[in-house]
Design a protein around this motif. Structure first.
Motif, PDB file in Angstrom:
ATOM      1  N   MET A   1       5.465  -1.524  -9.541  1.00  0.00           N
ATOM      2  CA  MET A   1       6.447  -0.701  -8.842  1.00  0.00           C
ATOM      3  C   MET A   1       6.029  -0.450  -7.397  1.00  0.00           C
ATOM      4  SD  MET A   1       9.308   0.785  -8.999  1.00  0.00           S
ATOM      5  CE  MET A   1      10.273   2.052  -8.202  1.00  0.00           C
ATOM      6  N   TYR A   2       4.757  -0.048  -7.217  1.00  0.00           N
ATOM      7  CA  TYR A   2       4.278   0.215  -5.860  1.00  0.00           C
ATOM      8  C   TYR A   2       4.224  -1.064  -5.035  1.00  0.00           C
ATOM      9  CZ  TYR A   2       3.026   4.915  -7.335  1.00  0.00           C
ATOM     10  OH  TYR A   2       3.074   6.207  -7.792  1.00  0.00           O
ATOM     11  N   LEU A   3       4.014  -2.194  -5.691  1.00  0.00           N
ATOM     12  CA  LEU A   3       4.025  -3.470  -4.982  1.00  0.00           C
ATOM     13  C   LEU A   3       5.385  -3.723  -4.342  1.00  0.00           C
ATOM     14  CD1 LEU A   3       2.405  -6.141  -4.457  1.00  0.00           C
ATOM     15  CD2 LEU A   3       3.518  -7.044  -6.501  1.00  0.00           C
ATOM     16  N   ILE A   4       6.441  -3.451  -5.089  1.00  0.00           N
ATOM     17  CA  ILE A   4       7.800  -3.652  -4.564  1.00  0.00           C
ATOM     18  C   ILE A   4       8.102  -2.657  -3.456  1.00  0.00           C
ATOM     19  CG2 ILE A   4      10.242  -3.618  -5.179  1.00  0.00           C
ATOM     20  CD1 ILE A   4       9.451  -4.501  -7.987  1.00  0.00           C
ATOM     21  N   VAL A   9       8.911  -1.575   2.378  1.00  0.00           N
ATOM     22  CA  VAL A   9       8.522  -0.840   3.586  1.00  0.00           C
ATOM     23  C   VAL A   9       8.098  -1.799   4.694  1.00  0.00           C
ATOM     24  CG1 VAL A   9       6.827   0.768   4.546  1.00  0.00           C
ATOM     25  CG2 VAL A   9       7.889   1.256   2.346  1.00  0.00           C
ATOM     26  N   VAL A  10       7.336  -2.834   4.344  1.00  0.00           N
ATOM     27  CA  VAL A  10       6.898  -3.812   5.345  1.00  0.00           C
ATOM     28  C   VAL A  10       8.099  -4.500   5.982  1.00  0.00           C
ATOM     29  CG1 VAL A  10       5.714  -6.018   5.648  1.00  0.00           C
ATOM     30  CG2 VAL A  10       4.636  -4.214   4.323  1.00  0.00           C
ATOM     31  N   ILE A  11       9.025  -4.970   5.152  1.00  0.00           N
ATOM     32  CA  ILE A  11      10.201  -5.679   5.675  1.00  0.00           C
ATOM     33  C   ILE A  11      11.082  -4.743   6.482  1.00  0.00           C
ATOM     34  CG2 ILE A  11      12.301  -6.904   5.020  1.00  0.00           C
ATOM     35  CD1 ILE A  11      10.787  -7.962   2.578  1.00  0.00           C
ATOM     36  N   ALA A  12      11.306  -3.532   5.959  1.00  0.00           N
ATOM     37  CA  ALA A  12      12.168  -2.582   6.658  1.00  0.00           C
ATOM     38  C   ALA A  12      11.579  -2.189   8.007  1.00  0.00           C
ATOM     39  CB  ALA A  12      12.379  -1.345   5.794  1.00  0.00           C
ATOM     40  N   SER A  13      10.265  -2.022   8.073  1.00  0.00           N
ATOM     41  CA  SER A  13       9.632  -1.651   9.333  1.00  0.00           C
ATOM     42  C   SER A  13       9.766  -2.760  10.367  1.00  0.00           C
ATOM     43  CB  SER A  13       8.144  -1.336   9.097  1.00  0.00           C
ATOM     44  OG  SER A  13       7.992  -0.257   8.202  1.00  0.00           O
ATOM     45  N   MET A  14       9.540  -3.996   9.937  1.00  0.00           N
ATOM     46  CA  MET A  14       9.664  -5.114  10.866  1.00  0.00           C
ATOM     47  C   MET A  14      11.102  -5.288  11.332  1.00  0.00           C
ATOM     48  SD  MET A  14      10.733  -8.504  11.194  1.00  0.00           S
ATOM     49  CE  MET A  14      10.885  -9.114   9.518  1.00  0.00           C
ATOM     50  N   VAL A  15      12.046  -5.292  10.380  1.00  0.00           N
ATOM     51  CA  VAL A  15      13.457  -5.472  10.726  1.00  0.00           C
ATOM     52  C   VAL A  15      13.959  -4.313  11.593  1.00  0.00           C
ATOM     53  CG1 VAL A  15      15.797  -5.560   9.776  1.00  0.00           C
ATOM     54  CG2 VAL A  15      13.966  -6.890   8.716  1.00  0.00           C
ATOM     55  N   GLY A 219       1.167  -9.036   5.999  1.00  0.00           N
ATOM     56  CA  GLY A 219       2.151  -8.160   5.381  1.00  0.00           C
ATOM     57  C   GLY A 219       2.288  -8.326   3.881  1.00  0.00           C
ATOM     58  N   PHE A 220       1.928  -9.522   3.375  1.00  0.00           N
ATOM     59  CA  PHE A 220       2.161  -9.781   1.962  1.00  0.00           C
ATOM     60  C   PHE A 220       0.955 -10.403   1.246  1.00  0.00           C
ATOM     61  CE2 PHE A 220       6.343  -9.843   3.983  1.00  0.00           C
ATOM     62  CZ  PHE A 220       7.023  -8.932   3.197  1.00  0.00           C
ATOM     63  N   VAL A 221       0.532 -11.575   1.684  1.00  0.00           N
ATOM     64  CA  VAL A 221      -0.492 -12.304   0.923  1.00  0.00           C
ATOM     65  C   VAL A 221      -1.826 -11.561   0.924  1.00  0.00           C
ATOM     66  CG1 VAL A 221      -1.695 -14.492   0.663  1.00  0.00           C
ATOM     67  CG2 VAL A 221       0.671 -14.471   1.453  1.00  0.00           C
TER      68      VAL A 221
END
Length: 286
Positions: A1-4, A9-15, A219-221
């Motif tokens: 859950m926290y992974l998602i 948050v990472v995508i929303a912050s960048m976008v 951001g991900f890997v």
């Protein structure tokens, strides 16, 4: 859950940050850059990683979407199982548990704790350790040294998937530069024959490769590899608990004291209180 949640948050912050200054999200979408970066990273991962580790890495990443393997109640069951075996050994002699460790699937003690008996690696570790205590005629120092070597091997194997994924994270920025260089090569081939606007667009497209490589890596890997490493350390704690209890028992401590030694090893968020565990042990003994 926290992974998602973290990924969102990472995508929303960048976008959000990019669009706030008037950026066009379509300018970041270049399929050719994604193919170069992700394809090269995947190919390098396949070259460098044994099949066994790749399978374990996939299983570990899927496991991150689930809860922890062992929760507080599961650790209590693990301690109760070890306690019952130690009490039986002290009361009826070490040979009294031989049938239990040779046929754990038929043992009434093991079957009382399905979470522990259903974990193949944990079940094998417990039965092997008890088998050494029953027939190995080992002193506490010899058993502790042997189990430390075994746990070291287990921890090393458990950390291999996270280390392999971390190497991909380390390589992704480099593959982003490769994609950017390819774009610059293409741009330089049309200098002098194309208008400045087209050249600027191709330079911007090339720079997207550098951005994607860094963004995917950090951001991900990279965070996924760190989460896999933390999960491996958490799951390894259960084996250390078993080792501590059995070694303490072999040193002559009473079963309840040996279990208290093991309880002290648990992290605070999953460690049962002394009073609660004592009540559980009394219930198990009864």
């Amino acid at each position: 859950m926290y992974l998602i949640i973290g990924a969102v948050v990472v995508i929303a912050s960048m976008v959000g940050g990019f669009t706030m200054v008037g950026g066009n999200l379509l300018s970041l979408w270049h399929v050719n850059e994604i193919i170069v970066i992700c394809g090269c990273a995947l190919g390098a991962y396949v070259i460098a990683t044994p099949v066994k580790v790749m399978k374990s890495a996939m299983q570990s990443m899927i496991a991150l979407l689930k809860g922890p393997k062992y929760r507080r109640a599961d650790y209590v069951d693990l301690l109760k199982l070890i306690y019952e075996m130690l009490v039986k050994m002290r009361r009826d002699g070490t040979m009294s548990i031989e049938d239990h460790i040779e046929n754990p699937d038929k043992s009434p003690i093991f079957q009382k704790y399905p979470k522990v008996s259903g974990d193949h690696h944990m079940l094998t570790f417990i039965t092997d350790c008890l088998r050494l205590m029953v027939g190995g005629n080992m002193n506490p120092h010899e058993l502790e040294s042997l189990l430390e070597y075994e746990l070291e091997t287990h921890h090393q194997e458990a950390l291999e998937p996270s280390h392999s994924v971390q190497k991909v994270a380390d390589a992704l920025p480099g593959f982003g530069i490769v994609a950017a260089v390819l774009g610059i090569i293409l741009t330089m081939s049309i200098v002098g024959s194309a208008p400045p606007a087209e050249i600027g667009a191709k330079v911007a497209s090339a720079l997207v490769g550098t951005f994607l490589g860094i963004f995917i890596a950090y951001g991900f890997v990279g965070p996924i590899a760190s989460a896999m490493e933390s999960r491996a350390h958490e799951e390894g704690k259960a084996f250390e608990v078993v080792k501590m209890a059995l070694v303490a028992s072999l040193r002559g401590y009473a079963p309840s004291v040996a279990i208290e030694f093991a309880r002290k090893l648990l992290f605070s968020d999953v460690r049962p209180s002394f009073q609660d565990l004592e009540a559980d042990l009394k219930a198990a003994k009864g």
